[in-house]
Design an enzyme around this catalytic site. Sequence first.
Site, PDB file in Angstrom:
ATOM      1  N   ASP A 141       6.229 -32.046 -20.902  1.00  0.00           N
ATOM      2  CA  ASP A 141       5.164 -31.509 -21.747  1.00  0.00           C
ATOM      3  C   ASP A 141       3.819 -31.977 -21.169  1.00  0.00           C
ATOM      4  O   ASP A 141       3.299 -31.375 -20.240  1.00  0.00           O
ATOM      5  CB  ASP A 141       5.427 -32.035 -23.168  1.00  0.00           C
ATOM      6  CG  ASP A 141       4.489 -31.487 -24.205  1.00  0.00           C
ATOM      7  OD1 ASP A 141       4.082 -30.334 -24.104  1.00  0.00           O
ATOM      8  OD2 ASP A 141       4.156 -32.239 -25.155  1.00  0.00           O
TER       9      ASP A 141
ATOM     10  N   GLU B 236      15.755 -34.766 -17.371  1.00  0.00           N
ATOM     11  CA  GLU B 236      14.920 -34.716 -18.575  1.00  0.00           C
ATOM     12  C   GLU B 236      15.086 -33.349 -19.252  1.00  0.00           C
ATOM     13  O   GLU B 236      15.417 -32.358 -18.591  1.00  0.00           O
ATOM     14  CB  GLU B 236      13.453 -34.990 -18.154  1.00  0.00           C
ATOM     15  CG  GLU B 236      12.406 -34.940 -19.226  1.00  0.00           C
ATOM     16  CD  GLU B 236      12.564 -35.964 -20.341  1.00  0.00           C
ATOM     17  OE1 GLU B 236      13.635 -35.995 -20.973  1.00  0.00           O
ATOM     18  OE2 GLU B 236      11.591 -36.694 -20.620  1.00  0.00           O
ATOM     19  N   ASP B 237      14.836 -33.308 -20.556  1.00  0.00           N
ATOM     20  CA  ASP B 237      14.944 -32.034 -21.275  1.00  0.00           C
ATOM     21  C   ASP B 237      13.708 -31.161 -21.054  1.00  0.00           C
ATOM     22  O   ASP B 237      13.803 -29.984 -20.738  1.00  0.00           O
ATOM     23  CB  ASP B 237      15.184 -32.263 -22.779  1.00  0.00           C
ATOM     24  CG  ASP B 237      14.197 -33.234 -23.422  1.00  0.00           C
ATOM     25  OD1 ASP B 237      13.277 -33.739 -22.731  1.00  0.00           O
ATOM     26  OD2 ASP B 237      14.337 -33.497 -24.635  1.00  0.00           O
TER      27      ASP B 237
ATOM     28  N   ARG C 139      19.753 -30.225 -32.595  1.00  0.00           N
ATOM     29  CA  ARG C 139      20.205 -30.548 -31.233  1.00  0.00           C
ATOM     30  C   ARG C 139      21.454 -29.768 -30.854  1.00  0.00           C
ATOM     31  O   ARG C 139      21.710 -29.505 -29.681  1.00  0.00           O
ATOM     32  CB  ARG C 139      20.525 -32.045 -31.108  1.00  0.00           C
ATOM     33  CG  ARG C 139      19.309 -32.954 -31.170  1.00  0.00           C
ATOM     34  CD  ARG C 139      19.719 -34.348 -30.695  1.00  0.00           C
ATOM     35  NE  ARG C 139      18.795 -35.387 -31.105  1.00  0.00           N
ATOM     36  CZ  ARG C 139      17.671 -35.703 -30.445  1.00  0.00           C
ATOM     37  NH1 ARG C 139      17.323 -35.044 -29.368  1.00  0.00           N
ATOM     38  NH2 ARG C 139      16.904 -36.689 -30.884  1.00  0.00           N
TER      39      ARG C 139
ATOM     40  N   PHE D  74       6.606 -25.148 -29.810  1.00  0.00           N
ATOM     41  CA  PHE D  74       7.550 -26.237 -30.079  1.00  0.00           C
ATOM     42  C   PHE D  74       8.970 -25.672 -30.159  1.00  0.00           C
ATOM     43  O   PHE D  74       9.266 -24.849 -31.015  1.00  0.00           O
ATOM     44  CB  PHE D  74       7.193 -26.985 -31.366  1.00  0.00           C
ATOM     45  CG  PHE D  74       7.967 -28.267 -31.488  1.00  0.00           C
ATOM     46  CD1 PHE D  74       7.548 -29.401 -30.818  1.00  0.00           C
ATOM     47  CD2 PHE D  74       9.140 -28.320 -32.226  1.00  0.00           C
ATOM     48  CE1 PHE D  74       8.282 -30.591 -30.886  1.00  0.00           C
ATOM     49  CE2 PHE D  74       9.883 -29.503 -32.303  1.00  0.00           C
ATOM     50  CZ  PHE D  74       9.439 -30.637 -31.638  1.00  0.00           C
TER      51      PHE D  74
HETATM   52  P1  5GP Z   1       5.687 -35.795 -22.202  1.00  0.00           P
HETATM   53  O1  5GP Z   1       5.938 -34.903 -21.008  1.00  0.00           O
HETATM   54  O2  5GP Z   1       4.559 -35.273 -23.045  1.00  0.00           O
HETATM   55  O3  5GP Z   1       5.504 -37.223 -21.851  1.00  0.00           O
HETATM   56  O4  5GP Z   1       6.895 -35.822 -23.190  1.00  0.00           O
HETATM   57  C1  5GP Z   1       8.075 -35.147 -23.031  1.00  0.00           C
HETATM   58  C2  5GP Z   1       8.886 -35.400 -24.294  1.00  0.00           C
HETATM   59  O5  5GP Z   1       8.225 -34.822 -25.443  1.00  0.00           O
HETATM   60  C3  5GP Z   1      10.224 -34.694 -24.204  1.00  0.00           C
HETATM   61  O6  5GP Z   1      11.219 -35.511 -23.639  1.00  0.00           O
HETATM   62  C4  5GP Z   1      10.505 -34.361 -25.661  1.00  0.00           C
HETATM   63  O7  5GP Z   1      11.135 -35.451 -26.285  1.00  0.00           O
HETATM   64  C5  5GP Z   1       9.131 -34.183 -26.306  1.00  0.00           C
HETATM   65  N1  5GP Z   1       8.770 -32.753 -26.417  1.00  0.00           N
HETATM   66  C6  5GP Z   1       7.759 -32.122 -25.793  1.00  0.00           C
HETATM   67  N2  5GP Z   1       7.704 -30.818 -26.111  1.00  0.00           N
HETATM   68  C7  5GP Z   1       8.734 -30.602 -26.969  1.00  0.00           C
HETATM   69  C8  5GP Z   1       9.207 -29.429 -27.657  1.00  0.00           C
HETATM   70  O8  5GP Z   1       8.709 -28.299 -27.561  1.00  0.00           O
HETATM   71  N3  5GP Z   1      10.290 -29.622 -28.461  1.00  0.00           N
HETATM   72  C9  5GP Z   1      10.896 -30.824 -28.617  1.00  0.00           C
HETATM   73  N4  5GP Z   1      11.951 -30.870 -29.429  1.00  0.00           N
HETATM   74  N5  5GP Z   1      10.467 -31.947 -27.990  1.00  0.00           N
HETATM   75  C10 5GP Z   1       9.399 -31.830 -27.164  1.00  0.00           C
END
Ligand code: 5GP
Length: 179
Positions: A102, A98-99, A164, A151
């Site tokens: 959050d 995963e990237d 990206r 962000f």
């Molecule tokens: P969560 O952990 O809230 O379910 O979601 C994770 C997803 O939210 C990540 O895969 C990404 O797509 C998006 N996300 C959360 N924080 C950021 C951020 O700071 N920048 C970007 N570009 N996407 C984010």
Amino acid sequence: MHTDLQEILLTEEQIHQRVQEMGRQITKDYAGKTILMCGILKGAVTFFTDLARTIDCPVLFDFMSCSSYGTSAQSSGFVKIRKDLDSEVKGKDILIVEDIIDTGITLNKLRPLLEDRGANSVRLATLLSKPERRKVDVQVDYNGFEIPDAFVVGYGLDYAGRYRNLPYIGILKKEVYAK
Ligand code: 5GP
């Protein structure tokens, strides 16, 4: 630096170093096994391909795409799978890539889903984690960097599909998403 950014949080060199370290650890932990790497589209693609090249054991590639829906009043959220894995999961050693974690809602749903399909093991590698933002618990096995609540874009991460391709990770100026 891109003019839409407030600052660079992680340079290309810092990311490269950390990804190499993660790859060495994963190689050790999975010795003698074949890893089914499951990348979460699209944000994890850059990290996925760099990480894969640092792992020195047999690796298979697969990808899935999901979206999470949650409101502040509903912390559990709901995760929709837009594209599922092509591979059979049963008996496999899965490494979810995963990237960024959050709120944790996406991975909190995804991990048990793959475990329920009979995977031999399911671990999670994320490049970034924002611990301050967590709403639900997620077990992170390999974490690149803990970052503050901001962000970020670049190195696969987007805003409205853009940024990206930046080779580093930066904090997006607030006026860009307030436009
Ligand atoms: P969560 O952990 O809230 O379910 O979601 C994770 C997803 O939210 C990540 O895969 C990404 O797509 C998006 N996300 C959360 N924080 C950021 C951020 O700071 N920048 C970007 N570009 N996407 C984010």
